[in-house]
Scaffold this active site. Structure first.
Site, PDB file in Angstrom:
ATOM      1  N   ASN A  80       1.097  -1.129   0.105  1.00  0.00           N
ATOM      2  CA  ASN A  80       0.250   0.144  -0.154  1.00  0.00           C
ATOM      3  C   ASN A  80       0.718   1.140   0.210  1.00  0.00           C
ATOM      4  OD1 ASN A  80       0.543  -0.652   2.908  1.00  0.00           O
ATOM      5  ND2 ASN A  80      -0.957   0.251   3.684  1.00  0.00           N
ATOM      6  N   LEU A  81       0.623   2.512  -0.620  1.00  0.00           N
ATOM      7  CA  LEU A  81       0.973   3.649  -0.582  1.00  0.00           C
ATOM      8  C   LEU A  81      -0.430   4.768  -0.685  1.00  0.00           C
ATOM      9  CD1 LEU A  81       3.612   5.597  -1.641  1.00  0.00           C
ATOM     10  CD2 LEU A  81       2.719   4.799  -3.999  1.00  0.00           C
ATOM     11  N   HIS A  93      -3.247   0.268  -3.163  1.00  0.00           N
ATOM     12  CA  HIS A  93      -4.103  -0.751  -2.264  1.00  0.00           C
ATOM     13  C   HIS A  93      -2.944  -1.676  -2.552  1.00  0.00           C
ATOM     14  CE1 HIS A  93      -7.903   0.441  -0.178  1.00  0.00           C
ATOM     15  NE2 HIS A  93      -7.246   1.370  -0.641  1.00  0.00           N
ATOM     16  N   GLU A  95      -2.843  -5.077  -3.194  1.00  0.00           N
ATOM     17  CA  GLU A  95      -3.967  -5.815  -4.173  1.00  0.00           C
ATOM     18  C   GLU A  95      -3.539  -5.102  -5.918  1.00  0.00           C
ATOM     19  OE1 GLU A  95      -5.894  -6.632  -0.428  1.00  0.00           O
ATOM     20  OE2 GLU A  95      -4.953  -4.898  -1.697  1.00  0.00           O
ATOM     21  N   CYS A 120      -9.639  -5.418   0.932  1.00  0.00           N
ATOM     22  CA  CYS A 120     -11.392  -4.465   1.494  1.00  0.00           C
ATOM     23  C   CYS A 120     -11.795  -4.816  -0.346  1.00  0.00           C
ATOM     24  CB  CYS A 120     -10.987  -3.570   1.378  1.00  0.00           C
ATOM     25  SG  CYS A 120      -9.816  -2.540  -0.158  1.00  0.00           S
ATOM     26  N   CYS A 123     -10.679  -3.632  -2.732  1.00  0.00           N
ATOM     27  CA  CYS A 123      -9.486  -4.178  -3.769  1.00  0.00           C
ATOM     28  C   CYS A 123     -10.834  -5.099  -4.389  1.00  0.00           C
ATOM     29  CB  CYS A 123      -8.638  -5.334  -3.005  1.00  0.00           C
ATOM     30  SG  CYS A 123      -7.841  -2.949  -2.488  1.00  0.00           S
TER      31      CYS A 123
END
Length: 286
Positions: A80-81, A93, A95, A120, A123
């Site tokens: 995640n970024l 995210h 994924e 989530c 994603c």
């Protein structure tokens, strides 16, 4: 369950940095043989490598994901970024980052994705866009399942009349590109996935000593989980263990279509999260 030693994790993380999060078959196969495990167990064991690339200044919640392409035998890290002082919706995210990494490295399918936490809804919807989503296996810390089980009665590309999915190879070679952009950026533009807006777009981030980083636009049938080219490129920078604040920038170029352009504001917003004085070059093509 397969377990890697701290030294193995450290060495694999350093190798992954050099390849922007790509873990090739030549690395995976010896590990499978040594650990005597299946690919799902190995991907779980490798998740600390992916998680180490997380940049989460807002949530402080680090997530890692690894996508596996059985056709090539390669695995692709994602993390995640988050972007400080920007809308949370701009977050990449883990994924998304893993699938984006696979896509940018030429993968045309993902058969398994391992994640450090349950995906989530955002994603799940993003994963539903890829080719082979109906058979995608998902490996979680305490559960192995599939996307169809996590996203029943889904809404996807075919609901909007789109038979062409993310990761399936298709090129926008009918659009003339100006000579001012690099050959590599032109290639990234032609492989962008924009079936709903018809606005293929790509970004090139040039650095003085760390090479170039590229990102492509990846749209989604539900629109919101779409990944902008700037998010895509900065995710690749993160997978090299870098941020815009720690590299010397030479140029940043965004190219998109003149008729459908919609990526400049997003790119500018993301860049504002960094101490970056490099001017965004915006190129429009017809």
């Amino acid at each position: 369950m397969a377990v890697l030693t701290p030294l193995q994790i450290k060495n694999l993380t350093e190798q992954a940095k050099q390849s922007k999060g790509l873990i090739p078959k030549s690395v995976l196969t010896p590990l499978l043989n040594t650990l005597q495990c299946d690919i799902s167990s190995l991907l779980q064991a490798l998740l600390p490598v992916a998680t180490s690339f997380s940049q989460a200044p807002i949530s402080q919640f680090n997530v890692g994901a690894i996508a596996y392409d059985k056709t090539t035998g390669n695995a692709y890290c994602g993390a995640n970024l988050e972007f400080s002082h920007q809308a949370l919706g701009l977050t990449v995210h883990a994924e998304q980052a893993a699938i984006n990494n696979a896509w940018l490295n030429g993968a045309q399918s993902v058969s398994v994705i391992a994640i450090t936490a349950p995906p989530c809804g955002h994603c799940r919807q993003f994963m539903n866009e890829i080719a082979g989503a109906d058979t995608l296996k998902i490996v979680l810390p305490t559960l192995e399942t599939d996307l169809q089980s996590l996203l029943p009665h889904s809404f996807g590309p075919k609901d909007l009349g789109n038979e062409f999915c993310l990761l399936a190879l298709k090129s926008h070679d009918d659009i003339a590109l100006p000579e001012q952009i690099s050959h590599q950026l032109a290639q990234q533009f032609m492989l962008a996935y924009a079936p709903y807006s018809n606005n293929p777009a790509a970004v090139e981030i040039k650095t003085a000593s760390h090479g170039c980083f590229y990102g492509r636009y990846a749209e989604n049938a539900a629109y919101n989980p779409s990944l902008s080219p700037m998010q895509s490129a900065l995710s690749q920078l993160a997978l090299a263990g870098l941020t815009l604040n720690c590299v010397e920038l030479t140029s940043i170029t965004l190219v998109e279509t003149a008729n459908g352009h919609n990526q400049k504001a997003v790119a500018a917003a993301v860049l504002e999260s960094y101490c970056c004085d490099c001017v965004l070059q915006h190129v429009l093509v017809k």
